[in-house]
Write a protein that holds these residues in place. Structure first.
Motif, PDB file in Angstrom:
ATOM      1  N   ASN A  33     -18.821  25.006  25.137  1.00  0.00           N
ATOM      2  CA  ASN A  33     -18.398  23.889  25.986  1.00  0.00           C
ATOM      3  C   ASN A  33     -18.153  22.659  25.135  1.00  0.00           C
ATOM      4  N   LEU A  34     -17.283  21.790  25.602  1.00  0.00           N
ATOM      5  CA  LEU A  34     -16.942  20.581  24.867  1.00  0.00           C
ATOM      6  C   LEU A  34     -17.833  19.427  25.302  1.00  0.00           C
ATOM      7  N   GLU A  35     -18.319  18.709  24.320  1.00  0.00           N
ATOM      8  CA  GLU A  35     -19.162  17.552  24.602  1.00  0.00           C
ATOM      9  C   GLU A  35     -18.338  16.459  25.279  1.00  0.00           C
ATOM     10  N   GLY A  36     -18.953  15.790  26.262  1.00  0.00           N
ATOM     11  CA  GLY A  36     -18.265  14.695  26.937  1.00  0.00           C
ATOM     12  C   GLY A  36     -17.495  15.112  28.164  1.00  0.00           C
ATOM     13  N   PHE A  37     -17.495  16.413  28.471  1.00  0.00           N
ATOM     14  CA  PHE A  37     -16.810  16.914  29.667  1.00  0.00           C
ATOM     15  C   PHE A  37     -17.803  17.660  30.558  1.00  0.00           C
ATOM     16  N   VAL A  38     -17.668  17.484  31.874  1.00  0.00           N
ATOM     17  CA  VAL A  38     -18.488  18.240  32.815  1.00  0.00           C
ATOM     18  C   VAL A  38     -18.116  19.713  32.707  1.00  0.00           C
ATOM     19  N   GLU A 111     -13.116  28.911  32.286  1.00  0.00           N
ATOM     20  CA  GLU A 111     -13.742  29.955  33.093  1.00  0.00           C
ATOM     21  C   GLU A 111     -15.101  29.417  33.510  1.00  0.00           C
ATOM     22  N   GLU A 112     -16.206  30.151  33.350  1.00  0.00           N
ATOM     23  CA  GLU A 112     -17.531  29.602  33.644  1.00  0.00           C
ATOM     24  C   GLU A 112     -17.894  28.519  32.636  1.00  0.00           C
ATOM     25  N   ASP A 113     -17.418  28.708  31.393  1.00  0.00           N
ATOM     26  CA  ASP A 113     -17.562  27.695  30.345  1.00  0.00           C
ATOM     27  C   ASP A 113     -16.173  27.207  29.944  1.00  0.00           C
ATOM     28  N   HIS A 114     -16.130  26.104  29.223  1.00  0.00           N
ATOM     29  CA  HIS A 114     -14.832  25.578  28.795  1.00  0.00           C
ATOM     30  C   HIS A 114     -14.069  26.597  27.964  1.00  0.00           C
ATOM     31  N   ILE A 115     -14.810  27.294  27.080  1.00  0.00           N
ATOM     32  CA  ILE A 115     -14.162  28.244  26.167  1.00  0.00           C
ATOM     33  C   ILE A 115     -14.969  29.537  26.144  1.00  0.00           C
ATOM     34  N   GLY A 153     -29.858  25.125  21.080  1.00  0.00           N
ATOM     35  CA  GLY A 153     -28.680  25.853  20.630  1.00  0.00           C
ATOM     36  C   GLY A 153     -27.443  25.422  21.384  1.00  0.00           C
ATOM     37  N   TYR A 154     -26.491  26.327  21.572  1.00  0.00           N
ATOM     38  CA  TYR A 154     -25.258  26.004  22.291  1.00  0.00           C
ATOM     39  C   TYR A 154     -25.578  25.839  23.775  1.00  0.00           C
ATOM     40  N   LEU A 155     -25.036  24.776  24.373  1.00  0.00           N
ATOM     41  CA  LEU A 155     -25.298  24.474  25.777  1.00  0.00           C
ATOM     42  C   LEU A 155     -24.205  25.089  26.636  1.00  0.00           C
ATOM     43  N   THR A 156     -24.618  25.921  27.570  1.00  0.00           N
ATOM     44  CA  THR A 156     -23.677  26.662  28.398  1.00  0.00           C
ATOM     45  C   THR A 156     -23.917  26.368  29.876  1.00  0.00           C
ATOM     46  N   THR A 157     -22.940  26.715  30.703  1.00  0.00           N
ATOM     47  CA  THR A 157     -23.040  26.461  32.136  1.00  0.00           C
ATOM     48  C   THR A 157     -24.189  27.246  32.751  1.00  0.00           C
ATOM     49  N   CYS A 158     -24.298  28.528  32.415  1.00  0.00           N
ATOM     50  CA  CYS A 158     -25.390  29.360  32.911  1.00  0.00           C
ATOM     51  C   CYS A 158     -26.552  29.297  31.916  1.00  0.00           C
ATOM     52  N   PRO A 159     -27.765  28.980  32.377  1.00  0.00           N
ATOM     53  CA  PRO A 159     -28.908  28.867  31.465  1.00  0.00           C
ATOM     54  C   PRO A 159     -29.194  30.132  30.656  1.00  0.00           C
ATOM     55  N   THR A 160     -28.820  31.298  31.189  1.00  0.00           N
ATOM     56  CA  THR A 160     -29.102  32.548  30.472  1.00  0.00           C
ATOM     57  C   THR A 160     -28.254  32.716  29.220  1.00  0.00           C
TER      58      THR A 160
END
Length: 335
Positions: A33-38, A111-115, A153-160
């Motif tokens: 995901n990109l920083e600064g974007f929801v 998709e669920e994440d930016h990339i 680590g990398y921050l994703t939309t789904c915590p898993t």
């Protein structure tokens, strides 16, 4: 142009003279995901468009890009059938897709994440696929600021998915274990180690044709290298158990096994109407018969037919017949 990616049901990277009996493919997927974007599930149209524009500037010189809004519904579902994009991307506002020449790389945007970086390959080639995915990840990271926390680590939309953001998976053809009702036990066993078994199109999907995806469930607390090593060992054990079951079926349940396989062959050769679920099952059992040496002399490409029987590809061949009738006609021509 998209046409060249849809004129063949089988991606170039999958083309092979001899299909393996159990392993169908391997995949590495990285979520970023990109920083600064929801994150996409909460973003508005403006944010989604800005993300797609930023990612396009980075990827367009290297990969062929497509805007989801510009594609026909049938084309989108054909891409899903070929595993080049997910069903989740169909729901995206302002989704994007980037594909390389042989379709071994596809990158989904919004998709669920930016990339979502996806790299596909034959056999149990997870380390090589991860190296390729890491190169794409570095390309993006050099140009854009990716959401990352030193502790999480990398921050994703789904915590898993937080941590490595990586899902490693292997697609396996497991008719022996499935027929003998061993899949539930295997799933329960590997779940204890943070791994899972899913259907042919990933989370929330059913198995078609005794095909299963084995993948890591946890992305935090282990490095990418350890996740891949552990998954490789689990897959090798599952393959060994599948081959042992097939020997037992051949030696001790020969009559029942031969009957099952020839019944499937007969249905595929003479059916006039068949659902995708039954077609998948019959193709799987025919492949089992060929791999076990029970049936010979049939020009048969399991991977190709498993994609070709999906509704989006059948719809392109329809005349006045229903989808199930057209599918049956296509199978009769191939078997």
């Amino acid at each position: 142009m998209l046409d060249k990616h849809l004129e063949s049901v089988l991606s170039d990277w999958m083309q092979t003279e001899n299909e393996k009996p159990v392993i169908l493919s391997s995949r590495i997927r990285l979520a970023r995901n990109l920083e600064g974007f929801v994150h996409p599930l909460m973003s508005d149209d403006q944010s989604s468009l800005q993300v797609r524009e930023a990612v396009t500037k980075v990827l367009a010189p290297h990969y062929e890009g497509f805007v989801l809004e510009d594609l026909k519904e049938t084309e989108k579902y054909m891409l899903v059938a070929k595993h080049l994009m997910s069903k989740e991307l169909l729901k995206s506002n302002h989704g994007g897709l980037f594909i390389n020449e042989d379709e071994s790389v596809s990158i989904m945007v919004n998709e669920e994440d930016h990339i979502r970086i996806q790299v596909l390959g034959k056999d149990l080639s997870l380390n090589e696929l991860y190296e390729k995915a890491s190169e794409i990840d570095d390309l993006i990271d050099d140009a854009l600021t990716v959401s990352f926390d030193e502790n999480l680590g990398y921050l994703t939309t789904c915590p898993t998915n937080i941590g490595t953001g990586m899902r490693a998976s292997v697609m396996l053809h497991l008719p022996g274990l499935s027929i003998m009702n061993r899949m539930t036990r295997i799933a329960q066993t590997i779940n204890r180690f943070g791994y899972t078994i899913r259907g042919i199109y990933g989370e929330g999907t059913q198995s078609l044709g005794h095909i299963y995806q084995v993948s890591n469930q946890l992305t935090q607390g282990k490095t990418e290298k350890v996740i891949i090593e552990d998954l490789t060992q689990i897959v090798e054990q599952i393959i060994e158990e599948e081959l042992q079951i097939r020997k037992r079926m051949y030696n001790y349940e020969h009559s029942e096994t031969v009957d099952r396989i020839y019944r499937s062959l007969g249905i595929l050769k003479y059916c006039r109407k068949i659902s995708v679920e039954e077609a998948s099952l019959r193709l799987s059992e025919l492949k089992l018969g060929i791999d076990m040496g029970i049936i010979e002399g049939i020009p048969f490409r399991f991977n190709e037919l498993m994609v070709a029987i999906q509704a989006p590809f059948i719809m392109t061949m329809q005349d006045k017949m229903t989808i199930d009738e057209t599918r049956a006609q296509m199978l009769r021509a191939h078997i």
